[in-house]
Design a protein around this motif. Structure first.
Motif, PDB file in Angstrom:
ATOM      1  N   UNK A 108     -24.902  13.329  18.551  1.00 55.45           N
ATOM      2  CA  UNK A 108     -25.149  14.471  17.663  1.00 55.45           C
ATOM      3  C   UNK A 108     -26.309  14.250  16.690  1.00 55.45           C
ATOM      4  N   UNK A 109     -26.734  15.355  16.099  1.00 54.78           N
ATOM      5  CA  UNK A 109     -27.853  15.347  15.145  1.00 54.78           C
ATOM      6  C   UNK A 109     -27.600  14.382  13.998  1.00 54.78           C
ATOM      7  N   UNK A 110     -26.407  14.419  13.408  1.00 53.74           N
ATOM      8  CA  UNK A 110     -26.138  13.585  12.233  1.00 53.74           C
ATOM      9  C   UNK A 110     -26.190  12.103  12.573  1.00 53.74           C
ATOM     10  N   UNK A 111     -25.794  11.741  13.798  1.00 58.36           N
ATOM     11  CA  UNK A 111     -25.861  10.340  14.223  1.00 58.36           C
ATOM     12  C   UNK A 111     -27.310   9.907  14.434  1.00 58.36           C
ATOM     13  N   UNK A 112     -28.126  10.811  14.931  1.00 61.28           N
ATOM     14  CA  UNK A 112     -29.545  10.516  15.114  1.00 61.28           C
ATOM     15  C   UNK A 112     -30.240  10.318  13.769  1.00 61.28           C
ATOM     16  N   UNK A 113     -29.852  11.109  12.807  1.00 61.42           N
ATOM     17  CA  UNK A 113     -30.487  11.056  11.488  1.00 61.42           C
ATOM     18  C   UNK A 113     -30.184   9.757  10.747  1.00 61.42           C
ATOM     19  N   UNK A 114     -28.984   9.217  10.926  1.00 59.59           N
ATOM     20  CA  UNK A 114     -28.541   8.054  10.159  1.00 59.59           C
ATOM     21  C   UNK A 114     -29.551   6.906  10.261  1.00 59.59           C
ATOM     22  N   UNK A 115     -29.913   6.269   9.126  1.00 53.22           N
ATOM     23  CA  UNK A 115     -29.257   6.275   7.814  1.00 53.22           C
ATOM     24  C   UNK A 115     -29.761   7.363   6.862  1.00 53.22           C
ATOM     25  N   UNK A 116     -30.449   8.353   7.408  1.00 51.22           N
ATOM     26  CA  UNK A 116     -30.930   9.441   6.570  1.00 51.22           C
ATOM     27  C   UNK A 116     -29.963  10.614   6.608  1.00 51.22           C
ATOM     28  N   UNK A 117     -29.908  11.315   5.511  1.00 52.58           N
ATOM     29  CA  UNK A 117     -29.205  12.580   5.455  1.00 52.58           C
ATOM     30  C   UNK A 117     -30.206  13.643   5.058  1.00 52.58           C
ATOM     31  N   UNK A 118     -29.802  14.895   5.150  1.00 53.12           N
ATOM     32  CA  UNK A 118     -30.682  15.980   4.722  1.00 53.12           C
ATOM     33  C   UNK A 118     -29.924  16.881   3.765  1.00 53.12           C
ATOM     34  N   UNK A 119     -30.566  17.217   2.669  1.00 48.72           N
ATOM     35  CA  UNK A 119     -29.968  18.106   1.675  1.00 48.72           C
ATOM     36  C   UNK A 119     -30.849  19.334   1.522  1.00 48.72           C
ATOM     37  N   UNK A 120     -30.217  20.441   1.196  1.00 52.22           N
ATOM     38  CA  UNK A 120     -30.965  21.685   1.040  1.00 52.22           C
ATOM     39  C   UNK A 120     -30.314  22.552  -0.028  1.00 52.22           C
ATOM     40  N   UNK A 121     -31.149  23.162  -0.843  1.00 53.25           N
ATOM     41  CA  UNK A 121     -30.657  24.132  -1.821  1.00 53.25           C
ATOM     42  C   UNK A 121     -30.949  25.552  -1.356  1.00 53.25           C
ATOM     43  N   UNK A 122     -31.368  25.687  -0.089  1.00 53.29           N
ATOM     44  CA  UNK A 122     -31.682  27.011   0.444  1.00 53.29           C
ATOM     45  C   UNK A 122     -30.420  27.846   0.602  1.00 53.29           C
ATOM     46  N   UNK A 123     -30.528  29.110   0.252  1.00 57.43           N
ATOM     47  CA  UNK A 123     -29.466  30.086   0.477  1.00 57.43           C
ATOM     48  C   UNK A 123     -30.141  31.390   0.880  1.00 57.43           C
TER      49      UNK A 123
END
Length: 273
Positions: A108-123
């Motif tokens: 999955x995407x989250x496993x590929x990203x690790x050790x990075x995460x992504x945060x967003x304040x978009x709404x």
């Protein structure tokens, strides 16, 4: 008031740009190898499910039934799919082995990203909100972060195949951030079920298209019909168009003229001057 994890990240975590550097290397010789693969919430995107079930040669229904928890409604707005961990002491991922991930090429995407995460304040109200990467902080000490191998965020994304996941997930993200949901509106049970089926249970969605009156009601080009009959990625893209039409009334699909006229007569609109 206790801050949420998202609030903490947005306010306190260092921002990483595409050119920002970090050190990381994961390998079997590290004592923490695969420790990050257990007791973790992994939300799966529709494209995650498509790739994983294809790698395992399972139907979408069998994959969802065996490897995911029942759909969750975040704030009673949209169904969300969570990977089901093993019922063992470590709550380990069902795909982790002593050698690593058994579906590594389709993880999955989250496993590929690790050790990075992504945060967003978009709404929906704030489309220009901030979006950035950060280094995930674990309760255990990730020894991979102490390795000598250095990456930029951009290099890591390319190495891990993140770009195709971001591209395939973008239509889904746009739907989940639609102003309808940010205005507090939610889906009823029937539409929630349709959303889940369209995004995640692609085999059932295909049956809906080809074994119901769907194609007699909508104008769908022959080339598109040919693609969605065999190609799950094309089917998923078509599904996003269907959701935008059915949930938001957008012109992403076109009703056949004879069907529209029949509906018009049914409502008595043809007698209105």
């Amino acid at each position: 008031m206790v801050k949420s994890w998202k609030e903490t990240i947005l306010k306190e975590y260092p921002r990483l740009s595409p050119g920002s550097k970090f050190r990381f290397s994961c390998r079997k010789g590290l004592s923490c190898f695969t420790q990050c693969c257990g007791d973790v919430n992994i939300f799966l995107s529709p494209y995650d499910v498509l790739r994983m079930k294809r790698a395992l040669k399972l139907s979408s229904g069998k994959f969802l039934g065996k490897y995911t928890l029942p759909p969750l409604l975040a704030d009673q707005k949209l169904p969300m799919v969570l990977l089901k961990m093993n019922d063992d002491a470590h709550k380990s991922c069902p795909f982790v082995t002593p050698e690593g991930c058994s579906i590594y090429e389709d993880r999955p995407w989250s496993c590929r990203m690790y050790p990075l995460g992504m945060a967003s304040s978009k709404t929906a109200q704030r489309a220009d909100g901030e979006e950035f990467c950060f280094v995930v902080e674990e309760e255990f000490s990730c020894l991979g972060l102490k390795e000598d191998k250095e990456w930029t965020v951009e290099e890591w994304w390319k190495n891990q195949g993140i770009d195709i996941y971001n591209k395939k997930n973008e239509p889904y993200k746009e739907i989940t951030l639609h102003k309808r949901f940010c205005e507090g509106k939610s889906l009823g049970p029937a539409k929630s079920q349709m959303f889940y089926l369209t995004c995640y249970d692609l085999d059932r969605f295909r049956k809906l298209i080809f074994e119901s009156s769907f194609l007699s009601r909508f104008e769908v080009e022959d080339e598109v019909i040919k693609k969605i009959k065999k190609d799950n990625e094309a089917l998923l893209d078509f599904g996003f168009d269907w959701l935008r039409f059915s949930l938001f009334g957008e012109n992403t699909l076109k009703i056949r003229g004879d069907v529209a006229e029949e509906k018009r007569k049914e409502l008595g609109l043809d007698s209105i001057e």
